[in-house]
Design a protein around this motif. Structure first.
Motif, PDB file in Angstrom:
ATOM      1  N   GLU A 172      45.947 -15.276  33.539  1.00  0.00           N
ATOM      2  CA  GLU A 172      47.325 -15.020  33.969  1.00  0.00           C
ATOM      3  C   GLU A 172      48.167 -16.282  33.830  1.00  0.00           C
ATOM      4  O   GLU A 172      49.311 -16.232  33.370  1.00  0.00           O
ATOM      5  CB  GLU A 172      47.346 -14.527  35.417  1.00  0.00           C
ATOM      6  CG  GLU A 172      46.714 -13.167  35.621  1.00  0.00           C
ATOM      7  CD  GLU A 172      47.460 -12.042  34.925  1.00  0.00           C
ATOM      8  OE1 GLU A 172      48.693 -12.144  34.749  1.00  0.00           O
ATOM      9  OE2 GLU A 172      46.812 -11.054  34.557  1.00  0.00           O
ATOM     10  N   ALA A 173      47.606 -17.415  34.208  1.00  0.00           N
ATOM     11  CA  ALA A 173      48.329 -18.687  34.088  1.00  0.00           C
ATOM     12  C   ALA A 173      48.597 -19.013  32.622  1.00  0.00           C
ATOM     13  O   ALA A 173      49.675 -19.522  32.273  1.00  0.00           O
ATOM     14  CB  ALA A 173      47.529 -19.811  34.748  1.00  0.00           C
ATOM     15  N   GLN A 174      47.635 -18.729  31.756  1.00  0.00           N
ATOM     16  CA  GLN A 174      47.816 -18.986  30.331  1.00  0.00           C
ATOM     17  C   GLN A 174      48.901 -18.086  29.733  1.00  0.00           C
ATOM     18  O   GLN A 174      49.689 -18.525  28.885  1.00  0.00           O
ATOM     19  CB  GLN A 174      46.499 -18.775  29.587  1.00  0.00           C
ATOM     20  CG  GLN A 174      45.476 -19.860  29.874  1.00  0.00           C
ATOM     21  CD  GLN A 174      44.230 -19.660  29.048  1.00  0.00           C
ATOM     22  OE1 GLN A 174      44.311 -19.435  27.846  1.00  0.00           O
ATOM     23  NE2 GLN A 174      43.078 -19.731  29.679  1.00  0.00           N
ATOM     24  N   VAL A 175      48.937 -16.829  30.161  1.00  0.00           N
ATOM     25  CA  VAL A 175      49.974 -15.917  29.685  1.00  0.00           C
ATOM     26  C   VAL A 175      51.345 -16.425  30.123  1.00  0.00           C
ATOM     27  O   VAL A 175      52.293 -16.467  29.334  1.00  0.00           O
ATOM     28  CB  VAL A 175      49.716 -14.478  30.185  1.00  0.00           C
ATOM     29  CG1 VAL A 175      50.938 -13.588  29.954  1.00  0.00           C
ATOM     30  CG2 VAL A 175      48.494 -13.886  29.485  1.00  0.00           C
ATOM     31  N   ASP A 176      51.461 -16.837  31.395  1.00  0.00           N
ATOM     32  CA  ASP A 176      52.729 -17.380  31.892  1.00  0.00           C
ATOM     33  C   ASP A 176      53.164 -18.593  31.084  1.00  0.00           C
ATOM     34  O   ASP A 176      54.327 -18.712  30.683  1.00  0.00           O
ATOM     35  CB  ASP A 176      52.593 -17.793  33.365  1.00  0.00           C
ATOM     36  CG  ASP A 176      52.484 -16.601  34.302  1.00  0.00           C
ATOM     37  OD1 ASP A 176      52.908 -15.491  33.923  1.00  0.00           O
ATOM     38  OD2 ASP A 176      51.963 -16.794  35.423  1.00  0.00           O
ATOM     39  N   ALA A 177      52.214 -19.503  30.831  1.00  0.00           N
ATOM     40  CA  ALA A 177      52.527 -20.725  30.087  1.00  0.00           C
ATOM     41  C   ALA A 177      52.925 -20.413  28.648  1.00  0.00           C
ATOM     42  O   ALA A 177      53.844 -21.030  28.099  1.00  0.00           O
ATOM     43  CB  ALA A 177      51.333 -21.682  30.116  1.00  0.00           C
ATOM     44  N   SER A 178      52.253 -19.443  28.037  1.00  0.00           N
ATOM     45  CA  SER A 178      52.563 -19.082  26.654  1.00  0.00           C
ATOM     46  C   SER A 178      53.948 -18.457  26.543  1.00  0.00           C
ATOM     47  O   SER A 178      54.704 -18.761  25.614  1.00  0.00           O
ATOM     48  CB  SER A 178      51.508 -18.110  26.110  1.00  0.00           C
ATOM     49  OG  SER A 178      50.252 -18.747  26.024  1.00  0.00           O
ATOM     50  N   LEU A 179      54.289 -17.585  27.491  1.00  0.00           N
ATOM     51  CA  LEU A 179      55.622 -16.983  27.479  1.00  0.00           C
ATOM     52  C   LEU A 179      56.700 -18.044  27.669  1.00  0.00           C
ATOM     53  O   LEU A 179      57.728 -18.041  26.980  1.00  0.00           O
ATOM     54  CB  LEU A 179      55.732 -15.906  28.558  1.00  0.00           C
ATOM     55  CG  LEU A 179      55.054 -14.573  28.221  1.00  0.00           C
ATOM     56  CD1 LEU A 179      54.974 -13.679  29.458  1.00  0.00           C
ATOM     57  CD2 LEU A 179      55.772 -13.850  27.088  1.00  0.00           C
ATOM     58  N   SER A 180      56.469 -18.976  28.580  1.00  0.00           N
ATOM     59  CA  SER A 180      57.440 -20.059  28.797  1.00  0.00           C
ATOM     60  C   SER A 180      57.629 -20.879  27.525  1.00  0.00           C
ATOM     61  O   SER A 180      58.754 -21.249  27.166  1.00  0.00           O
ATOM     62  CB  SER A 180      56.974 -20.977  29.931  1.00  0.00           C
ATOM     63  OG  SER A 180      56.996 -20.294  31.159  1.00  0.00           O
TER      64      SER A 180
ATOM     65  N   ARG B 254      41.607 -13.287  23.942  1.00  0.00           N
ATOM     66  CA  ARG B 254      41.821 -12.320  25.011  1.00  0.00           C
ATOM     67  C   ARG B 254      43.228 -12.490  25.552  1.00  0.00           C
ATOM     68  O   ARG B 254      43.748 -13.604  25.583  1.00  0.00           O
ATOM     69  CB  ARG B 254      40.801 -12.500  26.135  1.00  0.00           C
ATOM     70  CG  ARG B 254      39.425 -12.011  25.763  1.00  0.00           C
ATOM     71  CD  ARG B 254      38.500 -12.056  26.951  1.00  0.00           C
ATOM     72  NE  ARG B 254      37.205 -11.460  26.611  1.00  0.00           N
ATOM     73  CZ  ARG B 254      36.181 -11.413  27.444  1.00  0.00           C
ATOM     74  NH1 ARG B 254      36.278 -11.924  28.647  1.00  0.00           N
ATOM     75  NH2 ARG B 254      35.054 -10.856  27.068  1.00  0.00           N
ATOM     76  N   GLY B 255      43.805 -11.383  25.997  1.00  0.00           N
ATOM     77  CA  GLY B 255      45.167 -11.459  26.494  1.00  0.00           C
ATOM     78  C   GLY B 255      45.487 -10.336  27.448  1.00  0.00           C
ATOM     79  O   GLY B 255      44.608  -9.556  27.837  1.00  0.00           O
ATOM     80  N   ALA B 256      46.767 -10.272  27.825  1.00  0.00           N
ATOM     81  CA  ALA B 256      47.212  -9.299  28.818  1.00  0.00           C
ATOM     82  C   ALA B 256      48.460  -8.586  28.339  1.00  0.00           C
ATOM     83  O   ALA B 256      49.320  -9.181  27.686  1.00  0.00           O
ATOM     84  CB  ALA B 256      47.491 -10.012  30.139  1.00  0.00           C
ATOM     85  N   LEU B 257      48.539  -7.311  28.691  1.00  0.00           N
ATOM     86  CA  LEU B 257      49.736  -6.512  28.436  1.00  0.00           C
ATOM     87  C   LEU B 257      50.561  -6.499  29.706  1.00  0.00           C
ATOM     88  O   LEU B 257      50.068  -6.133  30.774  1.00  0.00           O
ATOM     89  CB  LEU B 257      49.363  -5.076  28.061  1.00  0.00           C
ATOM     90  CG  LEU B 257      50.547  -4.099  27.949  1.00  0.00           C
ATOM     91  CD1 LEU B 257      51.439  -4.450  26.755  1.00  0.00           C
ATOM     92  CD2 LEU B 257      50.045  -2.662  27.844  1.00  0.00           C
ATOM     93  N   ARG B 258      51.824  -6.893  29.577  1.00  0.00           N
ATOM     94  CA  ARG B 258      52.719  -6.867  30.720  1.00  0.00           C
ATOM     95  C   ARG B 258      53.860  -5.889  30.483  1.00  0.00           C
ATOM     96  O   ARG B 258      54.442  -5.841  29.406  1.00  0.00           O
ATOM     97  CB  ARG B 258      53.284  -8.258  30.996  1.00  0.00           C
ATOM     98  CG  ARG B 258      52.215  -9.189  31.553  1.00  0.00           C
ATOM     99  CD  ARG B 258      52.784 -10.458  32.081  1.00  0.00           C
ATOM    100  NE  ARG B 258      51.731 -11.262  32.698  1.00  0.00           N
ATOM    101  CZ  ARG B 258      51.914 -12.497  33.121  1.00  0.00           C
ATOM    102  NH1 ARG B 258      53.107 -13.078  32.978  1.00  0.00           N
ATOM    103  NH2 ARG B 258      50.932 -13.160  33.681  1.00  0.00           N
TER     104      ARG B 258
END
Length: 196
Positions: free
Chosen positions: A46-54, A92-96
């Motif tokens: 989750e932290a990696q997804v947040d950082a990547s989006l930023s 690996r990743g997440a769908l938001r």
């Protein structure tokens, strides 16, 4: 699973282990700067997804507005790969949807031919239409090019995202350690939901 499929899977897994230290974002809460992904639902991903989006928002003018107006965004913070004759990538990743994680996914891709060294990138799929998102979520394995066309974001003279990009059902971005990768290809990437 037969010969080539088994070989590709083994190569993809080996690549993900060998090159796990090559990330485009620095995961929070890990001393070594890598994540083991022992659980896809960990706070680390989750932290990696947040950082990547930023990082996407800081790098690509107009990307924040595109994601905010989209039906959903699938983020793979670190797709790693290398090659020994046959290239393999894994991540690996997440769908938001509306800034909330709905499910976790893995991506694999392969290529024939020599590629020097390890490569790492963050990959984003922005679903601008509900129909495209629904088709993706209902699939039992979604392959770029076979199940859907992913349009790489195009840029106008002002450096922002071209207005035609906003009209595409699925828009892709690829970020490397040095910035947005121009001319990247997502063709053939296979995306599968990770089920507990």
């Amino acid at each position: 699973m037969h010969g080539p499929s088994r070989f590709f899977l083994a190569t993809a897994v080996a690549s993900s282990l060998v090159f796990a230290g090559c990330t485009t974002t620095r995961p929070a809460g890990t001393a070594s700067g890598t994540s083991t992904f022992s659980s896809p639902r960990s706070s680390s991903i989750e932290a990696q997804v947040d950082a990547s989006l930023s990082r996407l928002y800081d790098t690509v003018a107009g990307s924040r507005a595109l994601v905010a107006g989209a039906q959903g965004v699938l983020v793979f913070p670190s797709v790693v790969g290398g090659s020994l004759g046959v290239g393999a990538e894994y991540g690996r990743g997440a769908l938001r949807v509306k800034e909330r994680t709905q499910a976790y996914y893995s991506t694999t891709a392969g290529s024939i031919g020599f590629q020097a060294g390890a490569q790492s990138k963050a990959v984003f799929y922005v679903f601008t239409s509900q129909e495209a998102l629904d088709k993706f979520r209902q699939s039992q394995g979604w392959t770029v090019g076979a199940d859907a066309t992913v349009a790489l974001a195009r840029y106008g003279a002002n450096g922002g995202i071209d207005t035609n990009t906003f009209r595409q059902p699925v828009v892709g971005f690829v970020l490397t350690n040095v910035g947005l990768e121009a001319g990247a290809s997502l063709q053939g990437a296979k995306i599968t939901e990770i089920r507990s």
